[in-house]
Design an enzyme around this catalytic site. Structure first.
Site: not given
Ligand code: ACM
Ligand code: ZN
Length: 754
Positions: A160, A323-324, A390, A416-417, A465-466
């Site tokens: 990201r 995932d997803e 998660w 931590f986001d 996640w950024t």
């Protein structure tokens, strides 16, 4: 007489060490006082047989604060080391992170079984020297230490937003400082492919850039118009990072996402999708329907990619994402449907399982194991796979119960986001609310597991996640100080009952971070507000980790630096207003100014119950959140909104006495990219006995859509003791939407009446 005196002395110094914990994070398993003290010398003399690279790293970290000299034959010895040969291979595995440090008046002696143990000892010794260097002497003591969990990880998303090799190395140094041992490098995603693959050059030629990027809050749907990239790591750079981590005894686990989060790969090789394309690396955040199509060509591609990845990364585990992955395309793809039939799979979830099984077989054939996010459990877990839990802890529980290894990284504690302080005084973040004490309170062993199953919990990890993290300064802000809490949780010495004591150690570590010019979050100094029921309404309790006498506040929306009251006890909120507060020391403002607006109605502070509870990640204040006088702020998804996945909100409010009103209001959110949908319908009921309810209003989908979720209902003249509101979840997300076929989220902030 002398003997008695000595015994007494030892006892006293033990008590002192026990009461004033050393400034160590993570705290060691065992600290014992010894007699006397070690005077810190001008020049530290190092015994010649210390493992060289680890010792050099230690010297660098201590930097100019001390001088070092390797021992000449005749020289004095201040730091010595013994490698204890392991008794057996099992012992070696068990003890590889064990160390002891004995600080005697004449020397410091380290013992370990491995260089890794020695390295960990030196991290502890660095913190000890930091603490005592001004006093120039260290009390004699013995530390014996070993982590509880084998996997102590930090993840970094470089898709990201991209971070340079230099920044990634700094990140790895932070892990080393706090004894984390696993770096999970998230290298591929919809928004960018970041690892050079020689066989498929277009992955980085095309897949490492995007047209533009989303900026600001997701709901704003705003883009910067600036091309992003090409950004990627060459294989040489990857080798450099892996080596750098190895030197710090950190394992790098690469993540190559499949079958979902594949848009950047598909932008380069559209033939791997179910439909023709063309595709572009995503410019917005979220989950996308175009995913890898499980055809032979795709498996050949992924196997070739994994071949190159496994050559670069010696880790036992390779993270394959999982995932997803929306099933939208697979449902409409003739090949996918044929594959489901041919292999007697139940449905598309069975196909996801088929996909992961096939990849697992390949990775296993190369002597490695796969780890994947929760969703690899869908349709049946591959035989040797480990699960990274998660979405909560259930994935980890299910894995452990079926004798599969798991790493715990539940969103509510380990993402931590999320915000770590009041979002109004924090930089823009993903959402959620995961302050330092919440991370510190996490126990990676789910209470549902028995002793045997517990062995399958390999450890704990936090993820960064950024999407909303634009530069490395902000990376530092988001991980510090929460990384310290994670470190102690993973080490197994966290003690949430004594959070305050931990916080003091964190504040001590700030001095180290200051010296390193790390931009850590100071959110723990900030004022925290908590709404409590009071006098048939609400009061606002203010607190700070510091001296509470330093809190000042105003009730008229003005800056508390100018003209404010000293906080004494919870402030009654009699009517709609804005309270501003801040922490002061000697008249100096120390914290950010916290601001909270209240909208008071006749439900505010009343008793409320919910028939179904909100999801754990979005349930911060429980049912009371809906009557706390706080209208939802989009930046505070977990705090001012309650989130319900696939569930209705059925709330009953007890006014305590017959109460007249003519309007009912609430808000529901819409953010389809995040699977958040407006309510399908809502019904309002009243009652005088709390048992027999009479419906007074019903509102249908179209009206809710027209009002964009901001519901204000005229309900005529009412006079009742109970109000019941039934807000219907949109249910299963319809085809053509992100997350189609999954359960929709319903977010509600406040239920008020006037
Ligand atoms: C994840 O947060 N999608 C693993
Ligand atoms: Zn397909």
């Amino acid at each position: 007489m002398i003997r008695t005196f000595l015994a007494f002395f030892v006892l006293i110094s033990n008590v002192i060490l026990a009461q004033n914990k050393l400034n160590l994070i993570p705290y060691p398993q065992k600290v014992e006082s010894l007699q006397g003290e070690f005077i810190i010398p001008e020049t530290f003399v190092l015994n010649g047989n210390l493992p060289k690279e680890e010792t050099e790293y230690f010297k660098k970290r201590i930097g100019s604060q001390l001088k070092f000299q390797y021992a000449q034959k005749s020289g004095g010895i201040h730091l010595t080391n013994s490698m204890i040969p392991p008794l057996s291979p099992a012992d070696a595995e068990q003890k590889k992170e064990y160390y002891s440090i004995e600080i005697f008046p004449d020397q410091i002696h380290v013992k370990s079984y491995t260089k890794q143990g020695y390295f960990l000892a030196l991290q502890t010794l660095t913190q000890i020297i930091e603490q005592f260097k001004e006093a120039k002497k260290i009390p004699a003591m013995k530390i014996e230490d070993q982590p509880k969990f084998a996997w102590r990880g930090m993840h970094l998303d470089v898709c990201r937003h991209f971070f340079t090799v230099g920044e990634v190395k700094q990140y790895i140094d932070y892990l080393a400082m706090y004894k984390l041992n696993t770096f999970h490098w998230h290298l591929t995603d919809d928004q960018g492919w970041r690892i050079e693959i020689k066989k498929y050059p277009k992955l980085t030629q095309i897949g490492s850039k995007r047209k533009e990027s989303m900026i600001g809050a997701y709901v704003d749907n705003t883009f910067d118009g600036k091309p992003y990239g090409p950004y990627f790591y060459t294989q040489e750079q990857i080798k450099e990072v892996v080596k750098y981590a190895q030197d710090r005894h950190i394992t790098v686990v690469p993540e190559i996402e499949m079958p979902g989060h594949a848009l950047a790969a598909l932008s380069a090789y559209p033939e791997l999708a179910c439909t023709k394309g063309p595709f572009e690396a995503a410019t917005k955040w979220g989950v996308f329907d175009d995913v890898f199509c499980p055809k032979d060509e795709t498996f050949t591609f992924l196997e070739n990619v994994l071949d190159e990845v496994m050559k670069l990364f010696p880790s036992k585990y390779i993270h394959i994402g999982g995932d997803e992955c929306p099933k939208t395309r697979w449902k409409e793809c003739a090949h996918c449907q044929e594959l489901i039939k041919k292999n007697n799979l139940k449905d598309e979830h069975g196909l996801q399982s088929y996909f992961i099984h096939r990849i697992e077989k390949y990775v296993n054939s190369k002597g490695r194991k796969i780890i994947g996010w929760d969703e690899i459990l869908e349709g049946g877990l591959a035989p040797n796979a480990a699960v990274m839990s998660w979405t909560g802890v259930n994935g980890g529980i299910e894995a452990a119960k079926s004798k599969h290894f798991a790493v715990m990284t539940p969103g509510a504690y380990c993402y931590f986001d999320h915000y770590q302080g009041d979002p109004q005084s924090e930089p823009n973040a993903f959402g959620g609310f995961t302050p330092l004490d919440k991370v510190y309170s996490y126990n990676p062993i789910p209470s549902e597991l028995n002793a045997e199953q517990t062995k399958y919990i390999m450890g704990v990890q936090a993820n960064l996640w950024t999407e909303y993290i634009l530069d490395f300064k902000q990376v530092q802000y988001m991980i510090f100080p929460r990384l310290m809490a994670l470190s102690e949780v993973g080490w197994g010495t966290s003690d949430p009952k004594n959070y305050k004591e931990f916080e003091n150690r964190v504040i001590n570590q700030f001095k180290v971070l200051d010296k390193m010019k790390v931009n850590y979050a100071k959110s723990i100094y900030n004022i925290t507000g908590k709404v409590i029921p009071s006098n048939n309404g609400i009061a606002y309790e203010l607190s700070t980790s510091q001296n509470s006498n330093g809190i000042r506040y105003t009730l008229d929306g003005t800056d508390p630096s100018v003209n404010s009251k000293t906080y004494q006890s919870a402030v009654q909120i009699p009517n709609s207003l804005t309270i501003k507060s801040a922490y002061f020391e000697d008249g100096q403002l120390k914290s950010a100014v916290s601001s909270q607006q209240f909208t008071i109605s006749k439900t505010t502070g009343k008793a409320i119950s919910l028939e179904q509870q909100p999801s754990e990640n979005y349930s911060f204040g429980g049912a009371f959140t809906l009557v706390d006088g706080i209208i939802g702020n989009i930046k505070q998804l977990g705090k001012t909104w309650l989130g319900f996945q696939g569930k209705d909100v059925v709330a009953t409010i007890d006014f305590g006495q017959k109460t007249a009103f003519s309007e009912v209001y609430f808000n529901t959110l819409e953010n389809k990219g995040s699977w958040i949908h407006l309510a399908k319908s809502a019904k309002i009921f009243v009652s005088d006995d709390g048992k027999n309810f009479r419906m007074i209003k019903e509102i249908a989908t179209a009206e809710i859509q027209n009002a964009k979720g901001k519901i204000r209902l005229n309900v005529g003249t009412q006079n009742a003791k109970y109000l019941k509101v039934n807000i219907e979840n949109a249910g299963i997300i319809p085809a053509g939407n992100p997350g189609a076929d999954s359960k929709a989220w319903l977010f509600v902030d406040e239920i008020g009446v006037n």
